[in-house]
Design a protein around this motif. Sequence first.
Motif, PDB file in Angstrom:
ATOM      1  N   SER A   1      19.126  48.213  83.490  1.00  0.00           N
ATOM      2  CA  SER A   1      17.910  48.225  82.682  1.00  0.00           C
ATOM      3  C   SER A   1      18.183  48.728  81.254  1.00  0.00           C
ATOM      4  O   SER A   1      17.705  48.141  80.273  1.00  0.00           O
ATOM      5  CB  SER A   1      16.873  49.110  83.380  1.00  0.00           C
ATOM      6  OG  SER A   1      15.717  49.169  82.617  1.00  0.00           O
TER       7      SER A   1
ATOM      8  N   GLN B   1      14.035  54.004  77.767  1.00  0.00           N
ATOM      9  CA  GLN B   1      12.604  54.005  77.448  1.00  0.00           C
ATOM     10  C   GLN B   1      12.013  55.416  77.416  1.00  0.00           C
ATOM     11  O   GLN B   1      11.004  55.650  76.766  1.00  0.00           O
ATOM     12  CB  GLN B   1      11.835  53.179  78.491  1.00  0.00           C
ATOM     13  CG  GLN B   1      12.299  51.749  78.598  1.00  0.00           C
ATOM     14  CD  GLN B   1      11.996  50.969  77.335  1.00  0.00           C
ATOM     15  OE1 GLN B   1      10.837  50.739  77.006  1.00  0.00           O
ATOM     16  NE2 GLN B   1      13.030  50.582  76.620  1.00  0.00           N
TER      17      GLN B   1
ATOM     18  N   HIS C   1      20.394  60.917  86.218  1.00  0.00           N
ATOM     19  CA  HIS C   1      20.736  59.508  86.443  1.00  0.00           C
ATOM     20  C   HIS C   1      20.857  58.755  85.118  1.00  0.00           C
ATOM     21  O   HIS C   1      21.749  57.936  84.941  1.00  0.00           O
ATOM     22  CB  HIS C   1      19.696  58.841  87.344  1.00  0.00           C
ATOM     23  CG  HIS C   1      19.715  59.385  88.746  1.00  0.00           C
ATOM     24  ND1 HIS C   1      19.019  60.516  89.088  1.00  0.00           N
ATOM     25  CD2 HIS C   1      20.378  58.968  89.855  1.00  0.00           C
ATOM     26  CE1 HIS C   1      19.245  60.778  90.379  1.00  0.00           C
ATOM     27  NE2 HIS C   1      20.073  59.865  90.861  1.00  0.00           N
ATOM     28  N   ARG C   2      19.957  59.073  84.188  1.00  0.00           N
ATOM     29  CA  ARG C   2      20.012  58.422  82.876  1.00  0.00           C
ATOM     30  C   ARG C   2      21.285  58.831  82.139  1.00  0.00           C
ATOM     31  O   ARG C   2      21.945  58.029  81.489  1.00  0.00           O
ATOM     32  CB  ARG C   2      18.761  58.793  82.058  1.00  0.00           C
ATOM     33  CG  ARG C   2      17.532  57.982  82.447  1.00  0.00           C
ATOM     34  CD  ARG C   2      16.262  58.585  81.901  1.00  0.00           C
ATOM     35  NE  ARG C   2      15.829  59.717  82.703  1.00  0.00           N
ATOM     36  CZ  ARG C   2      14.797  60.497  82.425  1.00  0.00           C
ATOM     37  NH1 ARG C   2      14.094  60.260  81.346  1.00  0.00           N
ATOM     38  NH2 ARG C   2      14.466  61.486  83.223  1.00  0.00           N
TER      39      ARG C   2
HETATM   40  P1  ADP Z   1      16.761  60.828  86.144  1.00  0.00           P
HETATM   41  O1  ADP Z   1      17.671  61.677  86.995  1.00  0.00           O
HETATM   42  O2  ADP Z   1      17.449  60.256  84.971  1.00  0.00           O
HETATM   43  O3  ADP Z   1      15.471  61.518  85.777  1.00  0.00           O
HETATM   44  P2  ADP Z   1      15.155  59.131  87.887  1.00  0.00           P
HETATM   45  O4  ADP Z   1      15.571  57.963  88.745  1.00  0.00           O
HETATM   46  O5  ADP Z   1      14.534  60.309  88.571  1.00  0.00           O
HETATM   47  O6  ADP Z   1      16.445  59.563  87.076  1.00  0.00           O
HETATM   48  O7  ADP Z   1      14.171  58.622  86.786  1.00  0.00           O
HETATM   49  C1  ADP Z   1      14.557  57.594  85.923  1.00  0.00           C
HETATM   50  C2  ADP Z   1      13.720  57.750  84.709  1.00  0.00           C
HETATM   51  O8  ADP Z   1      14.266  56.912  83.701  1.00  0.00           O
HETATM   52  C3  ADP Z   1      12.263  57.335  84.882  1.00  0.00           C
HETATM   53  O9  ADP Z   1      11.453  58.368  84.381  1.00  0.00           O
HETATM   54  C4  ADP Z   1      12.133  56.120  83.987  1.00  0.00           C
HETATM   55  O10 ADP Z   1      10.877  56.081  83.384  1.00  0.00           O
HETATM   56  C5  ADP Z   1      13.198  56.394  82.953  1.00  0.00           C
HETATM   57  N1  ADP Z   1      13.717  55.251  82.182  1.00  0.00           N
HETATM   58  C6  ADP Z   1      14.063  55.335  80.878  1.00  0.00           C
HETATM   59  N2  ADP Z   1      14.569  54.185  80.437  1.00  0.00           N
HETATM   60  C7  ADP Z   1      14.546  53.339  81.476  1.00  0.00           C
HETATM   61  C8  ADP Z   1      14.944  51.998  81.614  1.00  0.00           C
HETATM   62  N3  ADP Z   1      15.451  51.299  80.604  1.00  0.00           N
HETATM   63  N4  ADP Z   1      14.786  51.431  82.824  1.00  0.00           N
HETATM   64  C9  ADP Z   1      14.292  52.144  83.839  1.00  0.00           C
HETATM   65  N5  ADP Z   1      13.881  53.419  83.774  1.00  0.00           N
HETATM   66  C10 ADP Z   1      14.008  54.026  82.594  1.00  0.00           C
END
Ligand code: ADP
Length: 134
Positions: A78, A85, A104-105
């Motif tokens: 994504s 995002q 995760h991000r």
């Molecule tokens: P993290 O450990 O990074 O918080 P999560 O799986 O708990 O992982 O959450 C992922 C987050 O990443 C969500 O809040 C979602 O809104 C955000 N996000 C930001 N950019 C994107 C993207 N391009 N595609 C999907 N989710 C995204």
Amino acid sequence: MASFLLQLPNTTFRNLTVSASSSSNGSVPSSSNEASHVSGGTGKGGPVILELPLNQIRRPLMRTRSNDPHKVQQLMDSIAQIGLQVPIDVLEVDGAYYGFSGCHRFEAHQKLGLPTIRCKIRRGTKETLRHHLR
Ligand code: ADP
């Protein structure tokens, strides 16, 4: 992108800039309204949104938590397509940056080989940091 300058009569809000923007795919524009947030630094003005180099963000709890590889892969796909995002939350203490969430991000950015990540930075004290490390 539209920008309006509101001139209000009272002295508390003399100049308030309201910005609205949109893009065809719903993604956050790469040059969004960050400049207005950044002004004043991470002082009294609340959180700021900045791109930080990954290697400047300390992640003290990284070794104690493991990410879901499937989630990371989905985020990689994504992010590669539409970009990040939602910025990750970062704490700034005495000029050093600490990340405790957004794992995760963060890993998705590492695996994509991206040099920087968009962060929502709040300034904290050593006590705030200790609280996160408890
Ligand atoms: P993290 O450990 O990074 O918080 P999560 O799986 O708990 O992982 O959450 C992922 C987050 O990443 C969500 O809040 C979602 O809104 C955000 N996000 C930001 N950019 C994107 C993207 N391009 N595609 C999907 N989710 C995204």
